[in-house]
Write an enzyme that holds these catalytic residues in place. Structure first.
Site, PDB file in Angstrom:
ATOM      1  N   SER A 124       0.834  -1.205   0.000  1.00 22.89           N
ATOM      2  CA  SER A 124       0.000   0.000   0.000  1.00 22.89           C
ATOM      3  C   SER A 124       0.863   1.247   0.000  1.00 22.89           C
ATOM      4  O   SER A 124       1.975   1.249   0.565  1.00 22.89           O
ATOM      5  CB  SER A 124      -0.860  -0.009   1.266  1.00 22.89           C
ATOM      6  OG  SER A 124      -1.432   1.247   1.484  1.00 22.89           O
ATOM      7  N   TYR A 148      -1.930  -1.212  10.961  1.00 24.12           N
ATOM      8  CA  TYR A 148      -2.201  -1.747   9.615  1.00 24.12           C
ATOM      9  C   TYR A 148      -1.012  -1.472   8.695  1.00 24.12           C
ATOM     10  O   TYR A 148      -0.491  -2.375   8.032  1.00 24.12           O
ATOM     11  CB  TYR A 148      -3.484  -1.121   9.037  1.00 24.12           C
ATOM     12  CG  TYR A 148      -3.614  -1.340   7.543  1.00 24.12           C
ATOM     13  CD1 TYR A 148      -3.881  -2.599   7.024  1.00 24.12           C
ATOM     14  CD2 TYR A 148      -3.419  -0.280   6.641  1.00 24.12           C
ATOM     15  CE1 TYR A 148      -3.970  -2.802   5.650  1.00 24.12           C
ATOM     16  CE2 TYR A 148      -3.499  -0.472   5.279  1.00 24.12           C
ATOM     17  CZ  TYR A 148      -3.779  -1.729   4.778  1.00 24.12           C
ATOM     18  OH  TYR A 148      -3.849  -1.921   3.415  1.00 24.12           O
ATOM     19  N   LYS A 152       2.040  -3.928   6.650  1.00 20.87           N
ATOM     20  CA  LYS A 152       2.497  -3.885   5.247  1.00 20.87           C
ATOM     21  C   LYS A 152       4.014  -3.729   5.196  1.00 20.87           C
ATOM     22  O   LYS A 152       4.699  -4.393   4.405  1.00 20.87           O
ATOM     23  CB  LYS A 152       1.811  -2.737   4.497  1.00 20.87           C
ATOM     24  CG  LYS A 152       0.314  -2.903   4.311  1.00 20.87           C
ATOM     25  CD  LYS A 152      -0.023  -4.112   3.446  1.00 20.87           C
ATOM     26  CE  LYS A 152      -1.508  -4.298   3.246  1.00 20.87           C
ATOM     27  NZ  LYS A 152      -1.848  -5.630   2.728  1.00 20.87           N
TER      28      LYS A 152
HETATM   29  P1  NAD Z   1     -11.015  -6.867   1.224  1.00 22.91           P
HETATM   30  O1  NAD Z   1     -11.192  -6.866   2.700  1.00 22.91           O
HETATM   31  O2  NAD Z   1     -12.200  -6.628   0.380  1.00 22.91           O
HETATM   32  O3  NAD Z   1     -10.325  -8.232   0.766  1.00 22.91           O
HETATM   33  C1  NAD Z   1      -9.440  -8.974   1.588  1.00 22.91           C
HETATM   34  C2  NAD Z   1      -9.944 -10.405   1.622  1.00 22.91           C
HETATM   35  O4  NAD Z   1      -9.084 -11.194   2.441  1.00 22.91           O
HETATM   36  C3  NAD Z   1     -11.354 -10.535   2.208  1.00 22.91           C
HETATM   37  O5  NAD Z   1     -12.179 -11.248   1.308  1.00 22.91           O
HETATM   38  C4  NAD Z   1     -11.162 -11.302   3.514  1.00 22.91           C
HETATM   39  O6  NAD Z   1     -12.273 -12.117   3.818  1.00 22.91           O
HETATM   40  C5  NAD Z   1      -9.898 -12.081   3.221  1.00 22.91           C
HETATM   41  N1  NAD Z   1      -9.086 -12.457   4.393  1.00 22.91           N
HETATM   42  C6  NAD Z   1      -8.655 -11.661   5.400  1.00 22.91           C
HETATM   43  N2  NAD Z   1      -7.927 -12.351   6.275  1.00 22.91           N
HETATM   44  C7  NAD Z   1      -7.889 -13.642   5.824  1.00 22.91           C
HETATM   45  C8  NAD Z   1      -7.292 -14.843   6.300  1.00 22.91           C
HETATM   46  N3  NAD Z   1      -6.601 -14.877   7.440  1.00 22.91           N
HETATM   47  N4  NAD Z   1      -7.457 -15.976   5.575  1.00 22.91           N
HETATM   48  C9  NAD Z   1      -8.169 -15.966   4.430  1.00 22.91           C
HETATM   49  N5  NAD Z   1      -8.757 -14.855   3.933  1.00 22.91           N
HETATM   50  C10 NAD Z   1      -8.619 -13.710   4.622  1.00 22.91           C
HETATM   51  O7  NAD Z   1      -9.861  -5.797   0.897  1.00 22.91           O
HETATM   52  P2  NAD Z   1      -9.364  -5.237  -0.506  1.00 22.91           P
HETATM   53  O8  NAD Z   1      -9.705  -3.796  -0.549  1.00 22.91           O
HETATM   54  O9  NAD Z   1      -9.792  -6.113  -1.597  1.00 22.91           O
HETATM   55  O10 NAD Z   1      -7.795  -5.327  -0.283  1.00 22.91           O
HETATM   56  C11 NAD Z   1      -7.033  -6.439  -0.729  1.00 22.91           C
HETATM   57  C12 NAD Z   1      -5.598  -6.253  -0.280  1.00 22.91           C
HETATM   58  O11 NAD Z   1      -5.100  -5.009  -0.783  1.00 22.91           O
HETATM   59  C13 NAD Z   1      -5.437  -6.186   1.246  1.00 22.91           C
HETATM   60  O12 NAD Z   1      -4.228  -6.845   1.586  1.00 22.91           O
HETATM   61  C14 NAD Z   1      -5.324  -4.704   1.512  1.00 22.91           C
HETATM   62  O13 NAD Z   1      -4.607  -4.434   2.684  1.00 22.91           O
HETATM   63  C15 NAD Z   1      -4.586  -4.225   0.277  1.00 22.91           C
HETATM   64  N6  NAD Z   1      -4.800  -2.791  -0.019  1.00 22.91           N
HETATM   65  C16 NAD Z   1      -6.080  -2.315  -0.127  1.00 22.91           C
HETATM   66  C17 NAD Z   1      -6.287  -0.950  -0.362  1.00 22.91           C
HETATM   67  C18 NAD Z   1      -7.684  -0.391  -0.433  1.00 22.91           C
HETATM   68  O14 NAD Z   1      -7.838   0.816  -0.276  1.00 22.91           O
HETATM   69  N7  NAD Z   1      -8.706  -1.182  -0.711  1.00 22.91           N
HETATM   70  C19 NAD Z   1      -5.182  -0.084  -0.504  1.00 22.91           C
HETATM   71  C20 NAD Z   1      -3.903  -0.618  -0.414  1.00 22.91           C
HETATM   72  C21 NAD Z   1      -3.710  -1.980  -0.174  1.00 22.91           C
HETATM   73  N1  UFG Z   2     -12.315  11.597   3.491  1.00 22.49           N
HETATM   74  C1  UFG Z   2     -13.275  12.518   3.835  1.00 22.49           C
HETATM   75  N2  UFG Z   2     -14.462  12.061   4.328  1.00 22.49           N
HETATM   76  C2  UFG Z   2     -14.724  10.734   4.493  1.00 22.49           C
HETATM   77  C3  UFG Z   2     -13.730   9.790   4.128  1.00 22.49           C
HETATM   78  C4  UFG Z   2     -12.524  10.260   3.636  1.00 22.49           C
HETATM   79  O1  UFG Z   2     -13.074  13.722   3.713  1.00 22.49           O
HETATM   80  O2  UFG Z   2     -15.808  10.381   4.965  1.00 22.49           O
HETATM   81  C5  UFG Z   2     -11.030  12.078   2.952  1.00 22.49           C
HETATM   82  C6  UFG Z   2      -9.859  11.652   3.805  1.00 22.49           C
HETATM   83  O3  UFG Z   2      -9.651  12.575   4.833  1.00 22.49           O
HETATM   84  C7  UFG Z   2      -8.731  11.623   2.765  1.00 22.49           C
HETATM   85  C8  UFG Z   2      -9.443  11.239   1.468  1.00 22.49           C
HETATM   86  O4  UFG Z   2     -10.827  11.505   1.692  1.00 22.49           O
HETATM   87  O5  UFG Z   2      -8.214  12.901   2.614  1.00 22.49           O
HETATM   88  C9  UFG Z   2      -9.269   9.780   1.118  1.00 22.49           C
HETATM   89  O6  UFG Z   2      -9.609   9.000   2.262  1.00 22.49           O
HETATM   90  P1  UFG Z   2      -9.743   7.401   2.206  1.00 22.49           P
HETATM   91  O7  UFG Z   2     -10.084   6.956   3.584  1.00 22.49           O
HETATM   92  O8  UFG Z   2     -10.641   7.010   1.094  1.00 22.49           O
HETATM   93  O9  UFG Z   2      -8.286   6.925   1.807  1.00 22.49           O
HETATM   94  P2  UFG Z   2      -6.885   7.128   2.553  1.00 22.49           P
HETATM   95  O10 UFG Z   2      -5.984   7.800   1.585  1.00 22.49           O
HETATM   96  O11 UFG Z   2      -7.038   7.740   3.874  1.00 22.49           O
HETATM   97  O12 UFG Z   2      -6.449   5.618   2.848  1.00 22.49           O
HETATM   98  C10 UFG Z   2      -6.441   4.614   1.843  1.00 22.49           C
HETATM   99  C11 UFG Z   2      -6.776   3.254   2.448  1.00 22.49           C
HETATM  100  C12 UFG Z   2      -5.664   2.811   3.352  1.00 22.49           C
HETATM  101  C13 UFG Z   2      -4.361   2.859   2.647  1.00 22.49           C
HETATM  102  C14 UFG Z   2      -4.129   4.238   2.093  1.00 22.49           C
HETATM  103  C15 UFG Z   2      -2.896   4.269   1.259  1.00 22.49           C
HETATM  104  O13 UFG Z   2      -7.968   3.298   3.174  1.00 22.49           O
HETATM  105  O14 UFG Z   2      -5.897   1.470   3.728  1.00 22.49           O
HETATM  106  O15 UFG Z   2      -5.218   4.611   1.249  1.00 22.49           O
HETATM  107  O16 UFG Z   2      -2.622   5.561   0.817  1.00 22.49           O
HETATM  108  F1  UFG Z   2      -3.355   2.556   3.499  1.00 22.49           F
END
Ligand code: NAD
Ligand code: UFG
Length: 335
Positions: A124, A148, A152
């Protein structure tokens, strides 16, 4: 010759499964469904007309995981499975360390036992903490501001150590910026539990009438309009980045790290206006104090992914908004 997708029922995982099936890969998915529903995979199968093998397995159950490797000929693993809520990780850090770290260590041990040494990991942009300058390149210093993010960071280090100990491991760390949007079919999308933490699902739930208004966190950042800037990336572009990474793994790259972003930042107010323009929905909002832990601006230099994997994001902010709304409006209560 199958690809194992951990966490494949989740938001990014199911979009990636769809792209992989369409490209002709055979898939095995393991997911404990702790933050997802199996319905996402059923829809992926329906959309593609292809099937995949699903195991409702927890990565903490090493024996069950090993039996999956014994039953299939897995050539590479895409590892999405993990817990991802920043707030929750602050409240229950041990759960995050156990699930994300132990889950990953188990996976790598089982891979090693079965001589499978090709891995793509979901990292991330959070590992960049508060960047000293912009755009962010892969060699920027890393830091963690919450448990979290620390999972990572630690997993990145574990995987690099693994490669250094045994050069046969090919490992690609993909650092995602802010994934948003949904498949154009509107059949799969983001389905968070409870009130969304993230901006785009909050906006779509306001638009669909589940939430009354959006709180804009902070209007005094050093950005053009005072609200925070992020690099939003369409989840289908992100999914395709994983296909590029698999192709790169086949070239045995050793260990490599790529930013997956668009390279363009949008402020919170710009996203609201883009959403209103793309969908015709009005988003009522109010200014609120800064959210603790948020940084002013984050956006990628995504040129390394293009130079080395030939991948670049194709979709712009209006497609991200349109597709997020298409999913939410057709599935107001998620799956
Ligand atoms: P998500 O929660 O939708 O998907 C993660 C999946 O992993 C879920 O289906 C959950 O049930 C499964 N899971 C969790 N722990 C498990 C375990 N111990 N065994 C088996 N399955 C398990 O999240 P996502 O948004 O699809 O994110 C996927 C990956 O990308 C994650 O590692 C997350 O940290 C990373 N990531 C997400 C974002 C974001 O903003 N969505 C940003 C950066 C990185
Ligand atoms: N924001 C608002 N109102 C809300 C939600 C978010 O103003 O209700 C703003 C936040 O303050 C931020 C922007 O919208 O400025 C984006 O916020 P998000 O929560 O959508 O995303 P972040 O950038 O905070 O975080 C995301 C993921 C994290 C990841 C990170 C990596 O949620 O898991 O990106 O940059 F680590």
């Amino acid at each position: 010759m199958e690809i194992l997708v951990t966490g494949g029922a989740g938001y990014i995982g199911c979009h990636t499964c769809l792209e992989l099936l369409q490209a002709g890969y055979d898939l095995v998915v393991v997911d404990n469904l702790s933050n997802s529903k199996q319905a996402s995979l059923a829809r992926v199968e329906r959309l593609t007309g292809k099937s995949l093998t699903f195991y409702p397995i927890d990565l903490l159950d090493k024996a069950a995981l090993s039996s999956v490797f014994a039953r299939h000929t897995i050539t590479a693993v895409i590892h999405f499975a993990g817990l991802k809520s920043v707030n929750e990780s602050v409240a229950v850090p041990l759960l995050y360390y156990q699930n994300n770290l132990t889950g990953t260590i188990n996976l790598c041990q089982v891979m090693q036992q079965h001589n499978v040494k090709n891995l793509v990991f979901s990292s991330s942009a959070t590992v960049y903490g508060e960047p000293a300058s912009l755009p962010i390149t892969e060699d920027f210093p890393r830091s963690a501001v919450n448990p979290y993010g620390r999972t990572k960071l630690i997993i990145e280090d574990i995987l690099m150590d693994l490669h250094h100990a045994d050069a046969a491991w090919n490992i690609i760390l993909l650092r995602y910026f802010n994934p948003v949007g949904a498949h154009t079919s509107g059949q799969i999308g983001e389905d968070p539990n409870g009130i969304p933490n993230n901006l785009m699902p909050f906006i779509t739930q306001v638009a669909v009438g589940r939430l009354p208004e959006l709180a804009v966190f902070g209007n005094d950042y050093h950005t053009p309009d005072g609200t925070a800037v992020r690099d939003y990336i369409h989840v289908v572009d992100l999914a395709q980045g994983h296909l590029a990474a698999l192709a790169k793994l086949a070239q045995q790259p050793g260990a490599a790290i790529y930013n997956l972003g668009t390279g363009r930042g949008y402020s919170v107010l710009e996203v609201i206006h883009a959403f209103e323009q793309a969908t015709g929905q009005k988003i009522p909002y109010r200014q609120a104090p800064r959210r603790p832990g948020d940084v002013a601006s984050v956006y990628a230099d995504a040129s390394k992914a293009f130079q080395e994997m030939g991948w670049r994001a194709q979709k712009g902010i209006s497609e991200m908004c349109r597709d997020a709304w298409n999913w939410q409006s057709h599935n107001p209560n998620g799956y």
